[in-house]
Design an enzyme around this catalytic site. Structure first.
Site, PDB file in Angstrom:
ATOM      1  N   ASP A  54      -1.119   1.561  -3.908  1.00 41.12           N
ATOM      2  CA  ASP A  54      -2.436   0.402  -4.691  1.00 41.12           C
ATOM      3  C   ASP A  54      -3.451   0.776  -4.437  1.00 41.12           C
ATOM      4  O   ASP A  54      -4.695   0.031  -5.396  1.00 41.12           O
ATOM      5  CB  ASP A  54      -2.559  -1.308  -3.369  1.00 41.12           C
ATOM      6  CG  ASP A  54      -3.421  -0.462  -2.588  1.00 41.12           C
ATOM      7  OD1 ASP A  54      -3.328   0.396  -1.791  1.00 41.12           O
ATOM      8  OD2 ASP A  54      -3.650  -1.503  -1.763  1.00 41.12           O
ATOM      9  N   ASP A  69      -6.176   1.634  -3.434  1.00 41.00           N
ATOM     10  CA  ASP A  69      -7.304   2.230  -3.122  1.00 41.00           C
ATOM     11  C   ASP A  69      -7.996   2.933  -2.440  1.00 41.00           C
ATOM     12  O   ASP A  69      -8.368   3.633  -1.722  1.00 41.00           O
ATOM     13  CB  ASP A  69      -7.542   1.253  -1.844  1.00 41.00           C
ATOM     14  CG  ASP A  69      -6.509   0.675  -0.864  1.00 41.00           C
ATOM     15  OD1 ASP A  69      -5.468   1.765  -0.711  1.00 41.00           O
ATOM     16  OD2 ASP A  69      -6.349  -0.018  -0.102  1.00 41.00           O
ATOM     17  N   SER A  71       0.860  -0.976   0.337  1.00 33.12           N
ATOM     18  CA  SER A  71       0.123  -0.397   0.318  1.00 33.12           C
ATOM     19  C   SER A  71       0.885   0.943   0.090  1.00 33.12           C
ATOM     20  O   SER A  71       1.224   1.555  -1.420  1.00 33.12           O
ATOM     21  CB  SER A  71      -0.995  -0.045   1.464  1.00 33.12           C
ATOM     22  OG  SER A  71      -2.251   1.023   0.990  1.00 33.12           O
ATOM     23  N   ASP A  97      -2.341   5.990  -3.711  1.00 28.93           N
ATOM     24  CA  ASP A  97      -1.486   5.582  -2.606  1.00 28.93           C
ATOM     25  C   ASP A  97      -1.019   4.701  -3.316  1.00 28.93           C
ATOM     26  O   ASP A  97      -1.017   3.812  -4.914  1.00 28.93           O
ATOM     27  CB  ASP A  97      -1.227   4.946  -1.658  1.00 28.93           C
ATOM     28  CG  ASP A  97      -2.959   4.098  -1.473  1.00 28.93           C
ATOM     29  OD1 ASP A  97      -4.090   4.003  -2.472  1.00 28.93           O
ATOM     30  OD2 ASP A  97      -2.859   2.815  -0.017  1.00 28.93           O
TER      31      ASP A  97
HETATM   32 MG    MG Z   1      -3.329   1.266  -0.230  1.00 21.93          MG
END
Ligand code: MG
Length: 449
Positions: free
Chosen positions: A241, A243, A98, A239
């Site tokens: 990844d 999400d 992440s 960020d």
């Molecule tokens: Mg993330």
């Protein structure tokens, strides 16, 4: 508070530095443990980190060895894996750390409904892993492996379907995917909505040459400049990844994440009032907007899994769940899916600006006055400190959902132990800086004299 039984996994999966806590052996064991618990077809994806190819192959090996059929989804955002798992698979795994720096990597486990694995199941998985209780398959039952790197397009189409009536012709947007997996998704989504898209850090690169995976105001200075130079309506960054999404307004100012939550909440709830789910750490702007739009706030523990699960539970009861997420740029649009989704959030900003006819800086100026202070209190005895606070502020309206939240007219404070380090987080919010500082000082005087 972090569940004490969890040894490897934190709030959002297991993470560590490559070659130290994190290595292919550990990930293969996670794969064998997961494959012993969840049978069937498993989707595996990863972000752009340099250690991704080694770790995703270790995960795939572990799953295949327990007899699971694996679909290798390649590099794609975590919410894209979550969407594809909900549509096609029995479970999923994402190799990602992440927002952590490039030397980190980790694993997020996805359940069949597209949400992240909860604490109860994670503890079972950890126990199995530590005891090495794996149900390995014989040669006839070995899993099969298929590579489907193009399935990410289904996710892009699903996001676009939510905003099919929006025509963004003439809107310029700057996208900063931060060299992460959203390089292949967010610019495409925005382009297909009709935007003219300019990108920065738009090439996948696991060394993150342009900025760190955490989208901080400092790291996003080049994005801010590019927004001003191109006359863009806004800038969006993710960020590691994707999400989460954070925004820069047309003047190049960073939009604080709680303000972001509030603007999207008002946008969604003004047409679809309903339940809004968010952790106890979110700004009171969320509560004020819920009141003004005939909606109702429900607070959960900190962590997007708690938010997502509560939203699904209320939906199952037949209630209208309008919106949810955290005050850190991780927003959940239930019309699409019940997980944080950065690409969806970027698309929603286009829709928000088109429907309001206003500039992002103008919309931000319509929010009520608010100041949030964040502080740390170092302690080796967090439980005692929380008890002291609970007793000292017993006359206030307390919420003990996660730590101690003290609610007063026009202000609130939250005391919550850090999951990993020996300190207590203190959040205080009021309309003005003076009020917030006075409230903070009162709390600190009482609990740590
Ligand atoms: Mg993330």
């Amino acid at each position: 508070m972090e569940t004490p039984e969890k040894q490897l996994f934190g709030t959002n999966g297991v993470r560590g530095i490559i070659g130290e806590q994190m290595n292919p052996e550990l990930v293969m064991k996670i794969g064998m443990a997961l494959g012993s618990m969840r049978k069937g077809r498993i989707g595996v994806g990863r972000d752009t980190r340099t250690s991704g190819p080694a770790l995703s192959r270790a995960m795939i090996a572990g799953l295949l060895a327990t007899g699971c059929d694996v679909v290798d989804l390649g590099i794609l955002p975590t919410p894209a894996v979550q969407y594809l798992v909900r549509e096609h698979f029995d479970a999923g795994a994402v190799i990602t750390a992440s927002h952590n720096p490039p030397e980190y990597n980790g694993v997020k486990i996805i359940e069949g409904d597209g949400t992240e694995m909860d604490d109860t199941e994670t503890i079972l998985l950890e126990k199995r892993l530590l005891a090495e209780e794996f149900t390995l398959a014989g040669w006839k039952e070995m899993g099969t492996l298929t590579a489907c790197p193009d399935m990410v397009h289904e996710y892009i189409d699903a996001v676009l379907k939510c905003w099919k009536d929006v025509d963004a012709e003439g809107m310029t947007v700057v996208a900063d995917p931060g060299s992460g997996p959203a390089c292949e998704t967010t610019p495409r989504i925005l382009t297909k909505m009709g935007c003219r898209v300019v990108t920065i850090n738009g090439m996948m690169d696991g060394t993150f040459p342009g900025r760190m995976p955490e989208p901080t105001p400092e790291g996003l200075q080049p994005l801010c400049e590019l927004v001003r130079e191109t006359g863009a309506a806004f800038g969006v960054a993710h960020d590691g990844d994707a999400d989460r999404a954070v925004f820069v307004d047309e003047t190049g100012q960073f939009l604080e994440e709680n303000e972001q939550f509030a603007l999207f909440e008002r946008f969604i709830c003004s047409t679809t009032p309903g339940i809004v789910v968010t952790p106890v750490s979110t700004s009171f702007l969320a509560e004020q907007i819920a009141e003004n739009t005939g909606s109702a706030i429900e607070y959960t523990r900190v962590g997007s899994i708690s938010v997502a699960r509560r939203m699904l539970a209320r939906k199952a009861e037949g209630k209208v769940v309008a919106f949810g997420g955290e005050g850190n740029g991780g927003l959940i649009f239930p019309c699409h899916q019940h997980c944080r989704d950065g690409g969806m959030t970027a698309a929603a900003m286009v829709a928000l600006l088109k429907s309001s006819g206003k500039k992002l800086s103008e919309l931000r100026a319509t929010l009520p006055p608010h100041t949030m202070l964040k502080d740390k209190i170092y302690t080796d005895a967090p439980k005692e400190l929380l008890k002291t606070a609970e007793n000292a502020f017993a006359k206030d309206n307390l919420d003990l959902t996660d730590g101690v939240r003290i609610n007063r007219q026009g202000m609130w404070a939250l005391l919550r132990p850090s999951g990993t380090e020996p300190f207590m987080r203190l959040y205080v919010e009021a309309a003005t800086v003076a009020e917030a500082e006075a409230f903070r000082d009162e709390i600190k005087r009482i609990i740590s004299p």
